[in-house]
Design a protein around this motif. Structure first.
Motif, short mmCIF file in Angstrom:
data_model
loop_
_atom_site.label_atom_id
_atom_site.label_comp_id
_atom_site.label_asym_id
_atom_site.label_seq_id
_atom_site.Cartn_x
_atom_site.Cartn_y
_atom_site.Cartn_z
N HIS A 1 0.87 -1.19 0.00
CA HIS A 1 0.00 0.00 0.00
C HIS A 1 0.91 1.23 0.00
CE1 HIS A 1 -3.63 -2.31 1.39
NE2 HIS A 1 -2.72 -3.06 1.99
N ASN B 1 -6.54 0.68 -2.40
CA ASN B 1 -7.20 1.63 -1.48
C ASN B 1 -6.43 2.95 -1.41
OD1 ASN B 1 -5.24 -0.03 -0.05
ND2 ASN B 1 -6.09 0.62 1.89
N PHE C 1 -12.14 -5.91 0.47
CA PHE C 1 -11.95 -5.77 1.91
C PHE C 1 -13.22 -6.26 2.59
CE2 PHE C 1 -8.98 -2.60 0.26
CZ PHE C 1 -7.87 -2.76 1.06
N LEU D 1 -9.11 2.82 4.38
CA LEU D 1 -9.89 1.95 5.24
C LEU D 1 -10.36 2.76 6.44
CD1 LEU D 1 -8.02 -1.43 5.71
CD2 LEU D 1 -9.62 -0.73 3.94
N TYR E 1 -10.28 2.35 9.77
CA TYR E 1 -9.56 1.36 10.58
C TYR E 1 -10.36 0.94 11.80
CZ TYR E 1 -5.58 2.44 7.64
OH TYR E 1 -4.75 2.59 6.57
N HIS F 1 -9.48 -9.77 1.78
CA HIS F 1 -9.10 -9.50 3.16
C HIS F 1 -10.28 -10.06 3.95
CE1 HIS F 1 -7.51 -6.66 6.44
NE2 HIS F 1 -8.48 -7.38 6.99
N HIS G 1 -3.11 -12.35 3.38
CA HIS G 1 -2.50 -12.32 4.73
C HIS G 1 -3.18 -13.23 5.76
CE1 HIS G 1 -5.66 -9.35 4.90
NE2 HIS G 1 -4.93 -8.36 4.42
N ILE H 1 -1.81 -4.45 13.45
CA ILE H 1 -2.13 -4.57 12.04
C ILE H 1 -3.45 -5.33 11.94
CG2 ILE H 1 0.29 -4.58 11.32
CD1 ILE H 1 0.10 -7.61 10.97
N TYR H 2 -4.10 -5.22 10.79
CA TYR H 2 -5.33 -6.01 10.54
C TYR H 2 -5.10 -6.90 9.35
CZ TYR H 2 -8.05 -2.81 13.54
OH TYR H 2 -8.56 -2.07 14.58
N ALA I 1 2.24 -1.42 4.87
CA ALA I 1 1.18 -0.45 5.18
C ALA I 1 1.74 0.69 6.03
CB ALA I 1 0.03 -1.15 5.90
O1 DOR Z 1 -3.31 -3.33 8.87
C1 DOR Z 1 -3.68 -3.09 7.74
N1 DOR Z 1 -3.40 -1.90 7.13
N2 DOR Z 1 -4.39 -4.00 7.10
C2 DOR Z 1 -4.91 -3.77 5.88
O2 DOR Z 1 -5.52 -4.65 5.33
C3 DOR Z 1 -4.77 -2.46 5.23
C4 DOR Z 1 -3.62 -1.73 5.74
C5 DOR Z 1 -3.58 -0.25 5.36
O3 DOR Z 1 -3.91 0.09 4.22
O4 DOR Z 1 -3.19 0.54 6.21
#
Ligand code: DOR
Ligand code: ZN
Length: 465
Positions: A63, A95, A150, A162, A164, A199, A255, A300-301, A330
């Protein structure tokens, strides 16, 4: 002068073979590979004695925030980081502020990124449900790498960042889609024959469990994991597999972070479904036990989970259930990351540290170099329809190489990274094995850690079938 570039004396590595040979490059392509010296001068000679010469390693999931919040990163800095980390091709996620939801935006993005790219790049398209169902076929024909969704996420309707930390009723967002609309997207993407990458996180589950854990007053990492448990990923992976079976879509799970997800993916593959999956260094090398040491940089996601998940992911990698490793690079600034765990954005940088972390795993005997080549070069190139142009050492294909020195020891330091943001989870880690050369279509882009070329990167198109 006969050759543009010769890489001399290295050990070539493919998933199938390892042998010493010289590589001869002409017009950006591999012109010859020979154990005996061939006649003719070269404009450039790279001495690779004592080093390994890998087909260019790729990072299929980054990203770069360009266009968008470029104070975090732009395509110039992310691709310099890629080159510094031994990556010759990246796939940019959609994104971005000019999200890749239609063909006009695709072409504008190719133009924007081409001017800044230090390595080659492909583009993911975004799936936004009803908002762009009718645009997918033309994006396919334009050459997108695949389609990204997503699942379980709200996306800002103006910036396409996103959301978040989504809560229902939040203004200016496209809320998470319900499963019926997701199913319609599976049907449409299936018609293109390209990869549908998800995702996978279940928003309903996350909402309810998060409410519950926050009501108890806890805000620590363990609480975050209780709000977003492994199950939240695995249920969505399962639904995705059912939808893929019903529609024929080529589902790819991005991921993978939960052991249970590896179980259900393995089952689907045994059934013969064309389902693939990736994981990232952060899920291989970190677990909840590292939070105390690393802190909010680790958010993180999907979140980094428990030791048992990490072990199942390693087994899935060794068994071939997971066939790609990428970084999910990211970027967010340190200021953004150093706040309340529940409020800060999710994500960590990784495009520059992925190969070093994997080479270190090779040094520790947990992977082989040949596996690294399969996971980061041959497998992704095949999966995304750009093999053998990328991902091979065949004569006539792009002269992309990652040269590695398995004896080089480096302490990863966030301030040395080329990204504009330094939110790394691997700060302070000492690795043995490091990329010392990045060659893209014959151009030396990185040599001994220095970026030595301008933005020579070009778009890579995945042809429509
Ligand atoms: O932790 C994440 N950050 N997971 C994602 O899927 C997107 C990413 C972001 O774009 O910051
Ligand atoms: Zn991502």
């Amino acid at each position: 002068m006969k050759w543009d570039h010769i890489i001399r004396g290295g050990t070539l590595v493919t998933p199938q073979n390892m042998f010493e040979a010289d590589v001869y490059i002409k017009d950006g392509k591999i012109a010859a590979i020979s154990k005996e010296p061939l006649e003719g001068e070269a404009a450039e000679v790279t001495d690779a004695k004592g080093r390994y010469v890998l087909p260019g390693l790729m990072d299929t999931h980054i990203h770069s925030r360009d266009p968008g919040p470029t104070y975090k990163e732009d395509f110039s800095t992310s691709t310099m980081a890629a080159a510094a980390g031994g990556i010759t091709t990246v796939f940019e996620m959609p994104n971005t502020k000019r999200t890749i939801n239609n063909v006009e935006n695709f072409h504008a993005q190719v133009e924007n990124l081409s001017a800044k790219a230090h390595v080659d790049f492909g583009l993911w398209a975004i799936c936004l449900g009803k908002l762009n169902l009718d645009k997918l076929q033309s994006l396919n024909e334009a050459g997108v790498i695949g389609f990204k969704f997503f699942w379980g996420y709200a996306i800002n309707s103006k910036t396409y960042e996103l959301a978040y930390n989504y809560t229902p009723g939040m203004p200016d967002v496209i809320p998470p889609l319900h499963d019926g609309e997701v199913y319609l997207m599976f049907e449409e993407v299936a018609k293109t024959g390209k990869i549908f990458a998800i995702h996978a996180e279940n928003n309903d589950l996350i909402q309810s469990l998060t409410e519950k854990v926050l009501a108890s007053g806890r805000r620590d990492y363990e609480a975050l994991l209780e709000g977003r448990p492994p199950l939240a990923e695995t249920v969505t992976v399962s639904t995705g597999i059912h939808f893929a079976r019903a529609t024929g879509a080529r589902l790819h799970i991005l991921h993978v972070s939960a052991g249970g997800s590896v179980d259900v993916i393995e089952q689907a593959q045994r059934e013969g479904l064309p389902i693939t999956a990736e994981t990232c260094p952060q899920y291989l090398f970190l677990s909840n036990e590292d939070f105390e040491r690393i802190g909010p940089m680790m958010k993180i996601y999907p979140p980094i989970k428990y030791r048992a998940d990490q072990e199942r992911i390693w087994k899935g990698l060794q068994d071939g259930v997971l066939s790609i490793i990428c970084s999910d690079h990211a970027p967010h600034t340190l200021e953004e990351k150093n706040g309340d765990l529940w409020e800060i954005p999710a994500g960590m940088v990784g495009v520059e540290t992925m190969v070093p972390m994997l080479l270190n795993a090779v040094s520790e005997g947990r992977l082989t170099l040949q596996q690294v080549v399969a996971l980061c070069s041959e497998n992704p190139a095949k999966q995304y329809g750009i093999y053998p142009q990328k991902g091979s050492l065949a004569v006539g294909t792009d002269a992309d190489f990652t040269i590695v020195d398995m004896g080089k020891r480096v302490v990863i330091k966030r301030e040395n990274l080329h990204s504009r943001s330094q939110n790394s989870g691997f700060d302070g880690v000492e690795v043995t094995g490091y990329p010392v050369g990045t060659i893209v279509r014959g151009h030396t882009v990185m040599k001994d850690g220095e970026i030595v070329s301008g933005p020579i990167g070009q778009v890579v198109l995945s042809p429509a079938k």
